[in-house]
Design an enzyme around this catalytic site. Sequence first.
Site, PDB file in Angstrom:
ATOM      1  N   CYS A  71       0.820  -1.228   0.000  1.00 28.53           N
ATOM      2  CA  CYS A  71       0.000   0.000   0.000  1.00 28.53           C
ATOM      3  C   CYS A  71       0.848   1.270   0.000  1.00 28.53           C
ATOM      4  O   CYS A  71       0.326   2.368  -0.193  1.00 28.53           O
ATOM      5  CB  CYS A  71      -0.934  -0.001   1.198  1.00 28.53           C
ATOM      6  SG  CYS A  71      -1.956  -1.466   1.246  1.00 28.53           S
ATOM      7  N   HIS A 106      -3.075   7.146   2.514  1.00 25.37           N
ATOM      8  CA  HIS A 106      -3.574   5.831   2.071  1.00 25.37           C
ATOM      9  C   HIS A 106      -4.933   5.569   2.704  1.00 25.37           C
ATOM     10  O   HIS A 106      -5.121   5.750   3.913  1.00 25.37           O
ATOM     11  CB  HIS A 106      -2.561   4.753   2.442  1.00 25.37           C
ATOM     12  CG  HIS A 106      -3.067   3.366   2.236  1.00 25.37           C
ATOM     13  ND1 HIS A 106      -3.647   2.964   1.054  1.00 25.37           N
ATOM     14  CD2 HIS A 106      -3.100   2.283   3.066  1.00 25.37           C
ATOM     15  CE1 HIS A 106      -4.021   1.701   1.167  1.00 25.37           C
ATOM     16  NE2 HIS A 106      -3.695   1.262   2.372  1.00 25.37           N
ATOM     17  N   ASN A 143     -10.110  -0.132   0.420  1.00 28.54           N
ATOM     18  CA  ASN A 143      -8.647  -0.035   0.400  1.00 28.54           C
ATOM     19  C   ASN A 143      -8.144  -0.591  -0.938  1.00 28.54           C
ATOM     20  O   ASN A 143      -8.181  -1.800  -1.152  1.00 28.54           O
ATOM     21  CB  ASN A 143      -8.090  -0.836   1.584  1.00 28.54           C
ATOM     22  CG  ASN A 143      -6.579  -0.863   1.641  1.00 28.54           C
ATOM     23  OD1 ASN A 143      -5.900  -0.490   0.682  1.00 28.54           O
ATOM     24  ND2 ASN A 143      -6.041  -1.320   2.759  1.00 28.54           N
TER      25      ASN A 143
HETATM   26  O1  UT7 Z   1      -3.585  -1.360   3.630  1.00 28.28           O
HETATM   27  C1  UT7 Z   1      -3.027  -2.157   4.596  1.00 28.28           C
HETATM   28  C2  UT7 Z   1      -3.230  -1.554   5.896  1.00 28.28           C
HETATM   29  N1  UT7 Z   1      -4.308  -2.219   6.594  1.00 28.28           N
HETATM   30  C3  UT7 Z   1      -4.925  -1.590   7.548  1.00 28.28           C
HETATM   31  O2  UT7 Z   1      -4.667  -0.445   7.806  1.00 28.28           O
HETATM   32  C4  UT7 Z   1      -5.923  -2.338   8.398  1.00 28.28           C
HETATM   33  C5  UT7 Z   1      -5.787  -1.931   9.836  1.00 28.28           C
HETATM   34  N2  UT7 Z   1      -6.714  -2.618  10.713  1.00 28.28           N
HETATM   35  C6  UT7 Z   1      -8.031  -2.314  10.730  1.00 28.28           C
HETATM   36  O3  UT7 Z   1      -8.470  -1.468   9.982  1.00 28.28           O
HETATM   37  C7  UT7 Z   1      -8.913  -3.018  11.740  1.00 28.28           C
HETATM   38  O4  UT7 Z   1      -8.110  -3.763  12.626  1.00 28.28           O
HETATM   39  C8  UT7 Z   1      -9.978  -3.959  11.075  1.00 28.28           C
HETATM   40  C9  UT7 Z   1     -11.027  -3.107  10.385  1.00 28.28           C
HETATM   41  C10 UT7 Z   1      -9.294  -4.878  10.079  1.00 28.28           C
HETATM   42  C11 UT7 Z   1     -10.670  -4.811  12.147  1.00 28.28           C
HETATM   43  O5  UT7 Z   1     -11.256  -3.974  13.133  1.00 28.28           O
HETATM   44  P1  UT7 Z   1     -11.050  -4.322  14.678  1.00 28.28           P
HETATM   45  O6  UT7 Z   1     -11.789  -3.310  15.435  1.00 28.28           O
HETATM   46  O7  UT7 Z   1      -9.568  -4.417  14.910  1.00 28.28           O
HETATM   47  O8  UT7 Z   1     -11.787  -5.708  14.808  1.00 28.28           O
HETATM   48  P2  UT7 Z   1     -11.203  -7.127  15.295  1.00 28.28           P
HETATM   49  O9  UT7 Z   1     -10.297  -7.694  14.263  1.00 28.28           O
HETATM   50  O10 UT7 Z   1     -10.681  -6.989  16.679  1.00 28.28           O
HETATM   51  O11 UT7 Z   1     -12.528  -7.996  15.346  1.00 28.28           O
HETATM   52  C12 UT7 Z   1     -13.567  -7.709  16.288  1.00 28.28           C
HETATM   53  C13 UT7 Z   1     -14.681  -8.705  16.102  1.00 28.28           C
HETATM   54  C14 UT7 Z   1     -14.221 -10.171  16.101  1.00 28.28           C
HETATM   55  O12 UT7 Z   1     -15.223 -10.905  16.753  1.00 28.28           O
HETATM   56  P3  UT7 Z   1     -15.042 -11.340  18.289  1.00 28.28           P
HETATM   57  O13 UT7 Z   1     -13.792 -12.150  18.345  1.00 28.28           O
HETATM   58  O14 UT7 Z   1     -14.947 -10.062  19.064  1.00 28.28           O
HETATM   59  O15 UT7 Z   1     -16.297 -12.119  18.562  1.00 28.28           O
HETATM   60  C15 UT7 Z   1     -14.205 -10.540  14.646  1.00 28.28           C
HETATM   61  O16 UT7 Z   1     -14.419 -11.915  14.443  1.00 28.28           O
HETATM   62  O17 UT7 Z   1     -15.312  -8.502  14.825  1.00 28.28           O
HETATM   63  C16 UT7 Z   1     -15.372  -9.751  14.119  1.00 28.28           C
HETATM   64  N3  UT7 Z   1     -15.281  -9.465  12.682  1.00 28.28           N
HETATM   65  C17 UT7 Z   1     -16.357  -9.194  11.927  1.00 28.28           C
HETATM   66  N4  UT7 Z   1     -17.673  -9.129  12.213  1.00 28.28           N
HETATM   67  C18 UT7 Z   1     -18.515  -8.809  11.215  1.00 28.28           C
HETATM   68  C19 UT7 Z   1     -14.173  -9.391  11.918  1.00 28.28           C
HETATM   69  N5  UT7 Z   1     -14.508  -9.070  10.656  1.00 28.28           N
HETATM   70  C20 UT7 Z   1     -15.871  -8.947  10.639  1.00 28.28           C
HETATM   71  C21 UT7 Z   1     -16.792  -8.625   9.631  1.00 28.28           C
HETATM   72  N6  UT7 Z   1     -18.096  -8.561   9.957  1.00 28.28           N
HETATM   73  N7  UT7 Z   1     -16.414  -8.355   8.365  1.00 28.28           N
END
Ligand code: UT7
Length: 309
Positions: free
Chosen positions: A100, A236, A266
């Site tokens: 990215c 980005h 993204n």
């Molecule tokens: O270009 C490369 C750079 N990439 C980035 O900048 C990405 C950076 N990271 C992020 O933007 C965030 O970490 C995410 C958007 C990817 C994830 O958000 P988060 O607040 O960190 O969520 P998490 O991974 O901690 O997941 C929280 C919960 C989990 O469930 P439990 O374990 O709390 O029950 C996941 O299983 O959300 C669940 N989950 C979803 N639920 C519904 C993960 N993906 C989804 C989804 N829909 N698509």
Amino acid sequence: MPQSVITNDDLSQIVDTNDEWISSRTGIKERRIAREETLASLGSEAAKNALENANMKPEDIDLIIVATMSGDHSLPNAAGEIQKEIKAVNAVCFDLNAACTGFVFALNTAQAYIKAELAKNVLVIGADVVSKQIDWNDRSTCVLFGDGAGAAVVTADTTGIMGIAAYSDGAKGDVLTCKLRPINNSLRKDPVDVDYIKMEGQEVFKFAVKKVPESILAVLEQAKVGIEEVDLFVLHQANSRILQSVSKRLQVPMEKIPMNLDRFGNTSAASVPILLDELNRKGAIKPKDKIILSGFGGGLTWGSTLIEW
Ligand code: UT7
């Protein structure tokens, strides 16, 4: 951009997700996904538009750099395929993979070639078709990305790049990965798997909210430009919460940190040039404006470049 629009509701038909989760965690509402389009066709379209915008002919270009991690082929490179399509017969062509951050690093490379008098007119393209590297059963990644391409023509001029801050930390590369084809020869008996993008989202999030502001401050310090003198921060487009955090940490109003990730998700190496082009076409950029371009992602890689328009 590819023609096909995939909304959050469309995704909820494929994996266990919903618009509320995706919108509130990322700011993304929809994205474009390639069907008939290829990396080379998207990149060529962007290249043609950039040449038209710059009022230049394909044969004026002496270097094409394509920032991508998702070319159509290992051979030939994407830059060569785009050269063929747009008939930039005088160009040297190579690809650069910094995920990215790719467009920002490619722009820095163009600057270095021009400064060294190795090139005069460089076509810099950021393009990715991340949709083919995604596991469409993995809701934690498939909702985040979109496909697209953006391009800029960079020429030797008195205005332009005012400072560069570029970084890598390969030791932390494991938080965002996607394997290429593994070794698969007659000496190996074990089965060969296809790999997809895997991301430790929170680790990448923490990295981004720390390193993006640091790199912006570093490039401003280098160029002796105050943060209040910057007109736009073209960052980005990974997640609106990351951009809001940068705004807060640097005390820069969100009006100076434009976003289009709600419509495109993204798009990896394409996000910075796509947003820059949108801003330019709607007249949001004036001559002499100071603009920070900032990328971050796989590698890990990150960096900010200060340009004067
Ligand atoms: O270009 C490369 C750079 N990439 C980035 O900048 C990405 C950076 N990271 C992020 O933007 C965030 O970490 C995410 C958007 C990817 C994830 O958000 P988060 O607040 O960190 O969520 P998490 O991974 O901690 O997941 C929280 C919960 C989990 O469930 P439990 O374990 O709390 O029950 C996941 O299983 O959300 C669940 N989950 C979803 N639920 C519904 C993960 N993906 C989804 C989804 N829909 N698509």
